[in-house]
Design an enzyme around this catalytic site. Sequence first.
Site, PDB file in Angstrom:
ATOM      1  N   CYS A  56       0.859  -1.190   0.000  1.00 50.83           N
ATOM      2  CA  CYS A  56       0.000   0.000   0.000  1.00 50.83           C
ATOM      3  C   CYS A  56       0.896   1.240   0.000  1.00 50.83           C
ATOM      4  O   CYS A  56       2.070   1.182   0.358  1.00 50.83           O
ATOM      5  CB  CYS A  56      -0.885   0.013   1.238  1.00 50.83           C
ATOM      6  SG  CYS A  56      -2.045  -1.355   1.327  1.00 50.83           S
ATOM      7  N   GLU A  58       0.993   3.670   2.036  1.00 50.40           N
ATOM      8  CA  GLU A  58       1.533   3.983   3.357  1.00 50.40           C
ATOM      9  C   GLU A  58       2.812   3.209   3.633  1.00 50.40           C
ATOM     10  O   GLU A  58       3.753   3.727   4.238  1.00 50.40           O
ATOM     11  CB  GLU A  58       0.506   3.659   4.458  1.00 50.40           C
ATOM     12  CG  GLU A  58      -0.738   4.504   4.406  1.00 50.40           C
ATOM     13  CD  GLU A  58      -1.882   3.835   3.633  1.00 50.40           C
ATOM     14  OE1 GLU A  58      -3.042   4.109   3.961  1.00 50.40           O
ATOM     15  OE2 GLU A  58      -1.600   3.035   2.704  1.00 50.40           O
ATOM     16  N   ARG A  84     -10.837  10.676  -4.985  1.00 50.07           N
ATOM     17  CA  ARG A  84     -11.549   9.955  -3.937  1.00 50.07           C
ATOM     18  C   ARG A  84     -11.309  10.526  -2.547  1.00 50.07           C
ATOM     19  O   ARG A  84     -11.983  10.157  -1.595  1.00 50.07           O
ATOM     20  CB  ARG A  84     -11.173   8.473  -3.953  1.00 50.07           C
ATOM     21  CG  ARG A  84     -11.739   7.751  -5.168  1.00 50.07           C
ATOM     22  CD  ARG A  84     -11.440   6.274  -5.141  1.00 50.07           C
ATOM     23  NE  ARG A  84     -10.019   6.037  -5.379  1.00 50.07           N
ATOM     24  CZ  ARG A  84      -9.311   5.073  -4.809  1.00 50.07           C
ATOM     25  NH1 ARG A  84      -9.870   4.253  -3.955  1.00 50.07           N
ATOM     26  NH2 ARG A  84      -8.036   4.918  -5.099  1.00 50.07           N
ATOM     27  N   CYS A  90      -5.619   0.515   5.650  1.00 49.52           N
ATOM     28  CA  CYS A  90      -6.182  -0.825   5.823  1.00 49.52           C
ATOM     29  C   CYS A  90      -5.651  -1.436   7.118  1.00 49.52           C
ATOM     30  O   CYS A  90      -4.759  -0.886   7.766  1.00 49.52           O
ATOM     31  CB  CYS A  90      -5.830  -1.704   4.623  1.00 49.52           C
ATOM     32  SG  CYS A  90      -4.100  -2.214   4.541  1.00 49.52           S
ATOM     33  N   CYS A  93      -1.830  -2.111   7.149  1.00 50.39           N
ATOM     34  CA  CYS A  93      -1.066  -0.866   7.293  1.00 50.39           C
ATOM     35  C   CYS A  93      -1.168  -0.323   8.712  1.00 50.39           C
ATOM     36  O   CYS A  93      -0.184   0.165   9.260  1.00 50.39           O
ATOM     37  CB  CYS A  93      -1.543   0.180   6.287  1.00 50.39           C
ATOM     38  SG  CYS A  93      -1.003  -0.183   4.606  1.00 50.39           S
ATOM     39  N   TYR A 127      -2.120  -5.876  19.105  1.00 50.91           N
ATOM     40  CA  TYR A 127      -0.882  -6.606  19.315  1.00 50.91           C
ATOM     41  C   TYR A 127       0.240  -5.638  18.980  1.00 50.91           C
ATOM     42  O   TYR A 127       0.265  -5.049  17.900  1.00 50.91           O
ATOM     43  CB  TYR A 127      -0.834  -7.806  18.364  1.00 50.91           C
ATOM     44  CG  TYR A 127       0.472  -8.559  18.396  1.00 50.91           C
ATOM     45  CD1 TYR A 127       0.659  -9.604  19.297  1.00 50.91           C
ATOM     46  CD2 TYR A 127       1.503  -8.232  17.539  1.00 50.91           C
ATOM     47  CE1 TYR A 127       1.849 -10.306  19.337  1.00 50.91           C
ATOM     48  CE2 TYR A 127       2.704  -8.927  17.568  1.00 50.91           C
ATOM     49  CZ  TYR A 127       2.869  -9.953  18.460  1.00 50.91           C
ATOM     50  OH  TYR A 127       4.045 -10.642  18.500  1.00 50.91           O
TER      51      TYR A 127
END
Length: 145
Positions: A56, A58, A84, A90, A93, A127
């Site tokens: 991605c 990021e 957009r 996500c 990420c 986590y």
Amino acid sequence: MTTRTHQVDHELIEAAAHVARTRCRGDNHTMAAAARARDGRIVTAVNAYHFTGGPCAELVVIGAAAAQGAYELDTIVAVGDRDRGVVPPCGRCRQVLLDYFPALKVIVGEGDRTRTVLITDLLPESYVLADHQLDAGGTAPLSTG
């Protein structure tokens, strides 16, 4: 959970939007990201889509920042192509961003409702890799649970 918002870095949003408008072409590059380093620099990148997966925007910006000697990121935002607007990270990420930069601020929201929140607010009860690494003595940290 209480989410504390921070000032929105509009210059960062515009940097990502500019890259999305001018560099995202076709199906291979559909997202752009911009991150502000602690020293004030802005680093940009695009995703590398592939049917087998692919990083991605990021995640690409983390590598681009490191290649430029910017190892501490303060704020990040992703923007989609075709106008957009801001797109939240996500799940993958979010986890990587948390592990690399536990105090990172992330710009989320749409239009005039954009806001800046801590990565920990986007991934509560998460986590944390560092909590499970062996210390110098070869033992995992004790839980104070």
